[in-house]
Design an enzyme around this catalytic site. Structure first.
Site, PDB file in Angstrom:
ATOM      1  N   PRO A  16       1.737  -7.247   0.047  1.00  0.00           N
ATOM      2  CA  PRO A  16       2.043  -8.083  -1.111  1.00  0.00           C
ATOM      3  C   PRO A  16       2.372  -7.199  -2.298  1.00  0.00           C
ATOM      4  O   PRO A  16       1.618  -6.278  -2.629  1.00  0.00           O
ATOM      5  CB  PRO A  16       0.738  -8.861  -1.337  1.00  0.00           C
ATOM      6  CG  PRO A  16      -0.325  -7.992  -0.747  1.00  0.00           C
ATOM      7  CD  PRO A  16       0.304  -7.282   0.406  1.00  0.00           C
ATOM      8  N   MET A  17       3.506  -7.470  -2.951  1.00  0.00           N
ATOM      9  CA  MET A  17       3.929  -6.688  -4.112  1.00  0.00           C
ATOM     10  C   MET A  17       4.450  -7.634  -5.173  1.00  0.00           C
ATOM     11  O   MET A  17       5.405  -8.379  -4.945  1.00  0.00           O
ATOM     12  CB  MET A  17       5.013  -5.676  -3.726  1.00  0.00           C
ATOM     13  CG  MET A  17       4.556  -4.589  -2.769  1.00  0.00           C
ATOM     14  SD  MET A  17       5.917  -3.502  -2.261  1.00  0.00           S
ATOM     15  CE  MET A  17       6.726  -4.551  -1.027  1.00  0.00           C
ATOM     16  N   GLN A  70      -1.482 -14.675  -1.031  1.00  0.00           N
ATOM     17  CA  GLN A  70      -2.521 -13.914  -1.711  1.00  0.00           C
ATOM     18  C   GLN A  70      -2.899 -14.579  -3.025  1.00  0.00           C
ATOM     19  O   GLN A  70      -2.036 -14.993  -3.800  1.00  0.00           O
ATOM     20  CB  GLN A  70      -2.058 -12.483  -1.998  1.00  0.00           C
ATOM     21  CG  GLN A  70      -3.176 -11.623  -2.577  1.00  0.00           C
ATOM     22  CD  GLN A  70      -2.771 -10.191  -2.829  1.00  0.00           C
ATOM     23  OE1 GLN A  70      -2.130  -9.894  -3.820  1.00  0.00           O
ATOM     24  NE2 GLN A  70      -3.152  -9.291  -1.922  1.00  0.00           N
ATOM     25  N   CYS A 100      -5.189  -4.617  -6.334  1.00  0.00           N
ATOM     26  CA  CYS A 100      -4.176  -4.346  -7.346  1.00  0.00           C
ATOM     27  C   CYS A 100      -4.751  -3.470  -8.455  1.00  0.00           C
ATOM     28  O   CYS A 100      -5.781  -3.800  -9.047  1.00  0.00           O
ATOM     29  CB  CYS A 100      -3.643  -5.652  -7.945  1.00  0.00           C
ATOM     30  SG  CYS A 100      -2.355  -5.381  -9.192  1.00  0.00           S
ATOM     31  N   LYS A 139      -7.545  -7.748   0.846  1.00  0.00           N
ATOM     32  CA  LYS A 139      -6.809  -6.510   0.565  1.00  0.00           C
ATOM     33  C   LYS A 139      -7.582  -5.756  -0.504  1.00  0.00           C
ATOM     34  O   LYS A 139      -7.863  -6.296  -1.577  1.00  0.00           O
ATOM     35  CB  LYS A 139      -5.395  -6.847   0.066  1.00  0.00           C
ATOM     36  CG  LYS A 139      -4.569  -5.641  -0.404  1.00  0.00           C
ATOM     37  CD  LYS A 139      -3.911  -4.942   0.748  1.00  0.00           C
ATOM     38  CE  LYS A 139      -2.728  -4.060   0.362  1.00  0.00           C
ATOM     39  NZ  LYS A 139      -2.818  -3.247  -0.820  1.00  0.00           N
ATOM     40  N   HIS A 169      -5.982  -0.091   1.354  1.00  0.00           N
ATOM     41  CA  HIS A 169      -5.113   0.944   0.793  1.00  0.00           C
ATOM     42  C   HIS A 169      -5.951   2.192   0.588  1.00  0.00           C
ATOM     43  O   HIS A 169      -7.003   2.138  -0.048  1.00  0.00           O
ATOM     44  CB  HIS A 169      -4.511   0.476  -0.543  1.00  0.00           C
ATOM     45  CG  HIS A 169      -3.524   1.435  -1.123  1.00  0.00           C
ATOM     46  ND1 HIS A 169      -2.196   1.105  -1.321  1.00  0.00           N
ATOM     47  CD2 HIS A 169      -3.638   2.718  -1.525  1.00  0.00           C
ATOM     48  CE1 HIS A 169      -1.547   2.141  -1.828  1.00  0.00           C
ATOM     49  NE2 HIS A 169      -2.410   3.128  -1.959  1.00  0.00           N
ATOM     50  N   ARG A 225       6.048  -0.107  -0.593  1.00  0.00           N
ATOM     51  CA  ARG A 225       7.160   0.505  -1.329  1.00  0.00           C
ATOM     52  C   ARG A 225       8.281   1.012  -0.419  1.00  0.00           C
ATOM     53  O   ARG A 225       9.459   0.969  -0.797  1.00  0.00           O
ATOM     54  CB  ARG A 225       6.629   1.650  -2.202  1.00  0.00           C
ATOM     55  CG  ARG A 225       5.787   1.180  -3.379  1.00  0.00           C
ATOM     56  CD  ARG A 225       5.091   2.335  -4.059  1.00  0.00           C
ATOM     57  NE  ARG A 225       4.065   2.931  -3.200  1.00  0.00           N
ATOM     58  CZ  ARG A 225       3.544   4.134  -3.383  1.00  0.00           C
ATOM     59  NH1 ARG A 225       3.962   4.893  -4.386  1.00  0.00           N
ATOM     60  NH2 ARG A 225       2.607   4.586  -2.574  1.00  0.00           N
TER      61      ARG A 225
END
Length: 340
Positions: A16-17, A70, A100, A139, A169, A225
């Site tokens: 998710p971005m 999300q 995030c 996440k 991450h 990315r």
């Protein structure tokens, strides 16, 4: 790769971005080989649910299953309500954002800021899991700072609360996107859990994907990315995992078709004015490093119509195709900045 009742077609997930993983991008990545794509985060702040931005983020029309949405916030009751509302709107998996690192998210104690309060993390996870009858995933990052890595405790807490899968991450919030991802930490977390673990961070090639899967033992990998302007990376990775062979760079003619179709989807989704502006960053990502791309982009940024923008992209790629059949990256482009 299994998340609740959903069996993914492979082990490749789109991260998710914010501002990137809208419906057109998610659908494109799935067509290019991703097994799942997680939506941009939707705030749990009820006052913002009626905004155009939130309504677009909640739009999954025509999207291939499973649909993972999300949500972000710091209040357990608000998060539970947000989960229920999104399930009513078609979400089949709810993903909770505790990863995030953006200041505007952390400043309201959401995203990775939550990692500073493990008790609150537990209350949010329990509230959301109890609120819906679909799988809930998480996440997160390895910790708030390098001196405060608590990924293993958070992961065990998540599993005990009923979280169906964990995406990790391999950086702390303090690291943002700097330095190397901590694959050792992901490996430790995977070894301690029975739920699926998805490794995230610095996966930018088929060989790196293979390395991360081997190094972490993760059930899947999440790519963010590296998919910007290169949605075919999922196809490339899957082919490498299946065969050990590297696919040749895509033909420019195919890239032209993919990009122009992507632009049409963006224009239809956002409308003339916003579509033209949102498309700029995607065009910048697709063309970064290609011959003459810097000059092309500076001209393209000044265009104010979708018709002119699309025609400029087509002409640029046609000229590239005259010189080479396949993509060739020759420019570093470190100083180029995309415009919105």
């Amino acid at each position: 790769m299994q998340i609740g009742p959903y069996t993914l077609k492979n082990r490749l997930v789109v991260a998710p971005m914010a501002g990137v993983t809208d419906r057109p991008f998610r659908m494109l990545c799935k067509r290019m080989g991703a097994g799942m794509a997680v939506s941009e985060m939707i705030t749990s702040n009820k006052a913002l649910w009626g905004t155009a931005k939130t309504l677009r983020r909640a739009d999954h029309q025509g999207e291939a299953e499973p649909i993972s949405v999300q949500i972000a916030g710091a209040d357990p009751e608000q998060m539970a309500l947000a989960a229920r509302v999104n399930v009513e709107q078609g979400a089949q998996i709810i993903d909770i954002n505790m990863g995030c690192p953006a200041k505007k998210v952390c400043n309201v104690a959401a995203g990775s800021a939550l990692l500073r309060d493990e008790a609150l993390v537990g209350r949010i996870l329990e509230a959301v899991v109890k609120a819906v009858d679909v799988p809930v995933t998480l996440k997160t990052r390895t910790g708030w700072s390098r001196d405060n890595r608590n990924a293993l405790r958070i992961a065990k807490l998540a599993e005990s609360c009923g979280i169906a899968a964990l995406a990790l991450h391999g950086r702390t919030r303090e690291d943002l996107y700097r330095g190397d991802a901590e694959y050792d930490t992901i490996r430790q977390v995977k070894a301690a859990l029975t739920i699926p673990v998805i490794a995230n961070g610095d996966i930018d090639s088929p060989a790196k994907a293979r390395h991360v899967l081997d190094a972490t033992g993760a059930d899947a990998i999440m790519i963010g990315r590296a998919a910007q302007g290169r949605p075919w990376i999922f196809r490339e990775i899957q082919h490498y995992l299946d065969t050990g062979e590297t696919l040749p760079a895509p033909k420019i003619a195919e890239v032209r078709e993919v990009l122009l179709d992507h632009l049409d989807e963006l224009y239809a989704f956002y409308g003339e004015y916003s579509g033209c502006r949102v498309a700029r960053k995607h065009i910048a990502w697709y063309t970064k490093g290609l011959r003459g791309s810097n000059d092309f982009r500076q001209t393209m940024y000044a265009l104010e119509s979708t018709t002119g923008q699309k025609a400029a992209v087509a002409l640029y790629l046609d000229r590239l195709a005259e010189a080479s059949e396949r993509l060739e990256y020759i420019e570093a482009d470190e100083n180029d900045n995309h415009a919105e």
